[in-house]
Design a protein around this motif. Structure first.
Motif, PDB file in Angstrom:
ATOM      1  N   PHE A 140      50.253 -35.729  54.912  1.00 34.19           N
ATOM      2  CA  PHE A 140      51.693 -35.992  54.822  1.00 34.19           C
ATOM      3  C   PHE A 140      52.306 -35.165  53.689  1.00 34.19           C
ATOM      4  CE2 PHE A 140      54.821 -38.807  52.612  1.00 34.19           C
ATOM      5  CZ  PHE A 140      55.834 -38.797  53.556  1.00 34.19           C
ATOM      6  N   VAL A 141      51.651 -35.188  52.523  1.00 31.71           N
ATOM      7  CA  VAL A 141      52.141 -34.427  51.367  1.00 31.71           C
ATOM      8  C   VAL A 141      52.100 -32.929  51.651  1.00 31.71           C
ATOM      9  CG1 VAL A 141      51.610 -33.805  48.967  1.00 31.71           C
ATOM     10  CG2 VAL A 141      51.589 -36.212  49.662  1.00 31.71           C
ATOM     11  N   GLU A 142      51.001 -32.455  52.250  1.00 34.27           N
ATOM     12  CA  GLU A 142      50.891 -31.028  52.560  1.00 34.27           C
ATOM     13  C   GLU A 142      52.002 -30.568  53.498  1.00 34.27           C
ATOM     14  OE1 GLU A 142      46.837 -30.949  53.950  1.00 34.27           O
ATOM     15  OE2 GLU A 142      46.070 -30.299  51.988  1.00 34.27           O
ATOM     16  N   ALA A 143      52.356 -31.428  54.463  1.00 32.86           N
ATOM     17  CA  ALA A 143      53.448 -31.087  55.385  1.00 32.86           C
ATOM     18  C   ALA A 143      54.765 -30.951  54.623  1.00 32.86           C
ATOM     19  CB  ALA A 143      53.574 -32.147  56.477  1.00 32.86           C
ATOM     20  N   LEU A 144      54.973 -31.809  53.619  1.00 30.82           N
ATOM     21  CA  LEU A 144      56.207 -31.734  52.825  1.00 30.82           C
ATOM     22  C   LEU A 144      56.194 -30.538  51.873  1.00 30.82           C
ATOM     23  CD1 LEU A 144      56.882 -35.505  52.103  1.00 30.82           C
ATOM     24  CD2 LEU A 144      58.062 -34.017  53.712  1.00 30.82           C
ATOM     25  N   ILE A 145      55.011 -30.152  51.407  1.00 33.38           N
ATOM     26  CA  ILE A 145      54.906 -28.937  50.583  1.00 33.38           C
ATOM     27  C   ILE A 145      55.295 -27.733  51.430  1.00 33.38           C
ATOM     28  CG2 ILE A 145      53.271 -27.385  49.431  1.00 33.38           C
ATOM     29  CD1 ILE A 145      51.818 -29.909  48.376  1.00 33.38           C
ATOM     30  N   GLN A 146      54.835 -27.706  52.680  1.00 34.87           N
ATOM     31  CA  GLN A 146      55.187 -26.619  53.603  1.00 34.87           C
ATOM     32  C   GLN A 146      56.702 -26.544  53.824  1.00 34.87           C
ATOM     33  OE1 GLN A 146      53.133 -24.261  55.059  1.00 34.87           O
ATOM     34  NE2 GLN A 146      51.629 -25.095  53.642  1.00 34.87           N
TER      35      GLN A 146
END
Length: 198
Positions: A140-146
């Motif tokens: 979830f966090v990685e998707a928001l970093i993207q």
């Protein structure tokens, strides 16, 4: 002990999950007995243990279902096109509101309940859920970093920060029911500002 077909097993499991949810909401974990659960589903007491090792395990599985629903709703909310700080702030406020509005999650957050339930669970269940929960949070966090929502930082650290904020719900009574939302609002604003890109 009765032999069940696969179809009957699924029906009984669903009945225990549905009736368990109703009874836990109505009476709470402590006052709901296995006798209450099996009577509601029309099965023998011994049959209960073919599905769950204890009422605490049933409660835990139901709580995880509530978490999945909450995560799906939050995931949908996170698709909104908001500036990064507002997006994270609204996400955290929404997560707290959902916990406050859900009678099962309210029980989970009462002092000592989560720890007591986890002590009665098969160890693999807690371990597997914890690993899955962490992996989902990091994804979830990685998707928001993207999406350029978060400042460049370790996804594990950001996920840990978000998890730590949610654990503050365990201290609502200590902080005071009236003061808690105001305190959390300030914490959420600072965290959202500190983690996100302007």
């Amino acid at each position: 002990m009765a032999k069940f077909t696969e179809n009957e097993k699924e029906q009984i499991r669903q009945c225990l999950l549905n009736k368990g949810k109703e009874l836990f909401i109505k009476y709470g974990l402590d006052k709901t007995s296995i006798d209450d659960l099996v009577q509601a589903c029309g099965i023998a007491k011994g049959s209960f243990y073919k599905f769950f090792s204890s009422k605490e395990e049933l409660f835990y599985v139901i709580i995880q279902q509530q978490e999945e629903i909450k995560n799906r709703l939050i995931g949908e909310h996170m698709q909104e096109k908001l500036p990064p700080k507002e997006l994270i702030s609204s996400f955290l406020h929404m997560a707290f509101a959902m916990a406050d509005e859900n009678p099962l999650l309210q029980q989970w957050f009462k002092e000592g309940v989560a720890e007591r339930v986890k002590r009665k669970l098969p160890k693999h269940l807690v371990r597997d859920f914890s690993q899955d929960h962490t992996q989902d949070g990091i994804a979830f966090v990685e998707a928001l970093i993207q999406r350029d929502v978060f400042k460049e930082q370790s996804p594990e650290v950001i996920n840990g920060v978000l998890h730590a904020i949610m654990l503050l719900r365990l201290h609502k009574e200590e902080i005071g029911a009236e003061l808690f939302p105001k305190v959390m609002s300030v914490i959420i604003d600072y965290i959202a500002e500190g983690l996100t890109k302007s």
